[in-house]
Design a protein around this motif. Structure first.
Motif, short mmCIF file in Angstrom:
data_model
loop_
_atom_site.label_atom_id
_atom_site.label_comp_id
_atom_site.label_asym_id
_atom_site.label_seq_id
_atom_site.Cartn_x
_atom_site.Cartn_y
_atom_site.Cartn_z
N ARG A 32 -7.58 19.45 3.05
CA ARG A 32 -8.88 18.79 2.98
C ARG A 32 -9.34 18.72 1.53
O ARG A 32 -8.93 19.52 0.69
N PHE A 33 -10.19 17.75 1.27
CA PHE A 33 -10.86 17.70 -0.02
C PHE A 33 -12.12 18.52 0.08
O PHE A 33 -12.86 18.43 1.07
N ASN B 191 -2.01 6.61 -1.36
CA ASN B 191 -3.36 6.06 -1.20
C ASN B 191 -3.85 6.16 0.23
O ASN B 191 -5.03 6.41 0.49
N ILE B 192 -2.93 5.93 1.16
CA ILE B 192 -3.32 6.00 2.57
C ILE B 192 -3.72 7.42 2.93
O ILE B 192 -4.73 7.66 3.59
N MET C 39 0.83 -1.19 0.00
CA MET C 39 0.00 0.00 0.00
C MET C 39 0.87 1.24 0.00
O MET C 39 1.76 1.38 0.82
N PHE D 227 -10.28 11.69 3.04
CA PHE D 227 -11.71 11.53 2.80
C PHE D 227 -12.45 11.10 4.05
O PHE D 227 -13.62 11.39 4.23
N ALA D 228 -11.77 10.38 4.92
CA ALA D 228 -12.44 9.86 6.11
C ALA D 228 -12.44 10.84 7.27
O ALA D 228 -13.24 10.72 8.19
N ALA D 229 -11.54 11.83 7.21
CA ALA D 229 -11.29 12.64 8.41
C ALA D 229 -12.40 13.60 8.76
O ALA D 229 -12.52 14.03 9.90
N ASN D 230 -13.22 14.00 7.80
CA ASN D 230 -14.29 14.92 8.12
C ASN D 230 -13.78 16.27 8.60
O ASN D 230 -14.40 16.92 9.42
N LEU E 93 -0.52 8.84 11.13
CA LEU E 93 -1.29 7.69 10.68
C LEU E 93 -0.40 6.45 10.62
O LEU E 93 -0.87 5.33 10.70
N GLU F 297 -4.80 9.69 0.89
CA GLU F 297 -6.06 9.96 0.21
C GLU F 297 -7.23 9.41 1.03
O GLU F 297 -8.22 10.13 1.29
N ALA F 298 -7.12 8.17 1.48
CA ALA F 298 -8.18 7.57 2.27
C ALA F 298 -8.43 8.36 3.55
O ALA F 298 -9.57 8.64 3.93
N ALA F 299 -7.35 8.77 4.20
CA ALA F 299 -7.48 9.49 5.47
C ALA F 299 -8.15 10.85 5.26
O ALA F 299 -9.01 11.26 6.04
#
Lengths: 272, 212, 212
Positions: free
Chosen positions: C64-65, C5-6, C1, C12-15, C26, C8-10
């Motif tokens: 942030r996204f 990618n990690i 991994m 999107f998940a972090a809010n 992380l 990116e995932a974080a």
């Protein structure tokens, strides 16, 4: 002064501001005299005396430094009597401003002693400085309002995360912290008499919620009055239920219907 | 602007899954894509994201983006760190609903004097402490909120009547046996007395995350 | 991994935004990427999304996204509530705190010429745009207010310096300007005051279209 070139943001000028004695009030003041009837409206339209002065300078070509002091003073004194019904604090700020203008005017009228060499500060400069300072921040406020911001111009892009719910336990809360929060609300609310806080006992309010819940979840449109009274609750339970039904009816949340005298009474939620 | 991009934006911005119908409703009637077009766009989006760490999936109530499960172990670390705390606004809202139920959002706002955020209500509902028990028949038909049995259970109450009566609440000294932090006034924290710090420093100081 | 990618995932998940440090955290100590690597991954991610309807941006508390602003008019339909319109009084108060911080209530009242309502301060604090950072050592020890990182995040700013510049005061000789509306009498000595210069117009303003 360049202030008059700046964009105007006294919004509601074009519209009817309010009704005064049944007549629509369309105009903002043309000078410092505000008809007493309309005072309250103007107090709400402008953020304060500085805002009003800026408006007058920009839109009415008013020479604020050359006002008829006597007239204005008399008119503003009239307000003092009216202020009992108005927002005292705000009206007082307008009076301070009127006093300041009058003071400037009177200083300007005093003859200058020719032998005096000391340069005294022009009495108007303080007022001009304050107007300018306020104007800067008015514009800064507009700028901030125009800046792109979340939930209007931008939205967070988020993706669900499957395990999140089991991973993060919700915070623990002490009952006491809720009570203290409410105590604070009550203390604050006490300062404003128009915030009415209902004083029904909690058991009644709880019963109100219960009855509404039963009514809104029921299959039948009507539920019989007697069904809300439980024998095992005794007299006090019946009183609580009765008070709750009366309160719900008073708040317009349910209808109480009886087809004919002495027949069954029905409750119906006032919802679809 | 093409349909696919708009749907992509909406799926990322929405707080939950979006159904095909909800997606169609994003568009004005005259440019509304038919179901077939929406499905086509979703299919394309799924492919666009196939190599990324998130995926577009269909769940019961519609479509949503979610993080691929193989990344969970990394995210867990992110999640553990921040202690959560409810905001004061949330506690006040909960108290008002408890004491004034059934209460509308307007009732809460009137008592608190400030707007109530949707997040607060949602959090209270997710926690199952508050639920909608009906709607008030006034313009807008606002929801009527009441506390739940779970609320009573959590706080070890048999009935709401176990809460101190409103009339006496003002006189009770709650702070005696409790954490003073909760007694923060509007702008004067009783404990905080430190002089002004360098502005940058105080801004970057980590604070506990408070959720609404 | 891979790291990208990690991250990116974080994100999107972090809010919410994640700082470089939070991103590093992380990873387990032994595979923790250095700042340089994290920045490189973020740069790559920014490019990956450049053609999409979302973008990776930096704000005060991190990255942030977010959905690109050109899509906001579509998304408005997703949210039942209209975006809050803030009162002039609140915006003026916020502006004074933002530009003059740390500022006391008295400072705000001095500039605005009217009393500041407690509701406005409370609303600003509840939004977490403003907080008390200390007390001024004068009688009454008034609270000193400053803006927060959340304020910057909300308005898409990285630092306070990104705020639009405050109109500057320029000294000019009043007597030279005969067309002033503040007409001065003949016998008045020339005084120096400082009208506002409209220099902001020439400076760059955020060009993003904002939809009201």
């Amino acid at each position: 002064m360049q202030m008059e070139n700046t964009s105007d943001n006294v919004a509601p000028i074009q519209q009817t501001l309010a009704l005064v004695d049944g007549q629509p009030y369309k105009d903002l003041p043309e000078d410092l005299y505000i008809p007493p009837d309309a005072l309250e409206i103007f107090l709400e339209t402008f953020e304060g005396p500085l805002d009003l002065l800026l408006y007058l300078i920009k839109h009415q070509n008013l020479d604020i430094l050359d006002i008829p002091v006597l007239t204005i003073t008399e008119q503003y004194i009239e307000y003092i009597e009216l202020m009992q019904h108005l927002r005292m604090e705000l009206a007082a700020e307008y009076l301070v401003m009127a006093a300041m203008l009058a003071e400037i005017k009177s200083k300007m009228l005093l003859p200058k002693k020719s032998d005096e060499q000391v340069e005294e500060e022009d009495p108007r400069s303080e007022l001009i400085r304050r107007l300018q300072e306020y104007e800067r921040f008015k514009r800064a406020a507009d700028d901030i309002d125009a800046m792109p911001r979340l939930y209007r111009d931008h939205y967070l892009a988020a993706a669900e995360w499957a395990i999140e719910k089991m991973e993060k336990p919700p915070p623990d809360v002490e009952l006491n912290s809720i009570l203290m929060a409410f105590q604070d609300v009550l203390k604050r609310a006490e300062k404003y008499s128009h915030h009415q806080i209902l004083r029904e006992p909690l058991s009644v309010r709880e019963r109100m919620s219960h009855i509404l819940m039963v009514l809104s979840e029921g299959v039948e449109e009507f539920v019989a009055f007697h069904q809300f009274f439980m024998l095992n609750e005794g007299k006090s339970g019946a009183v609580v239920t009765f008070l709750a039904i009366l309160e719900l009816s008073k708040e317009g949340l349910i209808d109480i219907i009886q087809g004919e005298p002495l027949s069954e009474i029905w409750l119906k939620p006032i919802i679809d | 602007m093409n349909i696919k991009n708009i749907i992509e934006a909406a799926l990322f911005a929405a707080n939950g899954p979006l159904s095909i119908m909800e997606i169609q409703d994003l568009f004005l009637l005259e440019d509304r894509p038919d179901k077939h077009l929406v499905r086509k766009a979703i299919k394309d989006l799924k492919e666009d994201y196939s190599a990324k760490s998130i995926e577009l999936v269909e769940v019961a109530s519609g479509y949503r983006f979610q993080v691929k499960s193989e990344y969970s172990s990394w995210l867990a670390r992110l999640w553990e760190e921040k202690p959560v705390k409810y905001s004061r606004a949330l506690l006040e809202t909960l108290a008002i609903i408890a004491y004034q139920q059934p209460a509308t959002r307007g009732d809460i706002e009137e008592i608190r004097g400030v707007a109530v955020s949707t997040n607060i209500i949602r959090t209270l509902q997710e926690r199952e402490w508050v639920r909608v028990i009906g709607h008030k028949e006034v313009p807008g038909r606002p929801a009527l909120y009441a506390t739940t049995k779970e609320f009573l259970d959590y706080f070890n109450l048999q009935t709401l009547a176990d809460l101190p009566p409103l009339a006496s609440l003002l006189e009770i000294d709650l702070s005696a046996n409790q954490d003073l932090q909760l007694n923060l006034g509007d702008e004067t924290p009783p404990i905080k007395t430190e002089p002004i710090q360098d502005e940058k420093e105080s801004l970057s100081k980590p604070t506990t995350e408070s959720i609404q």
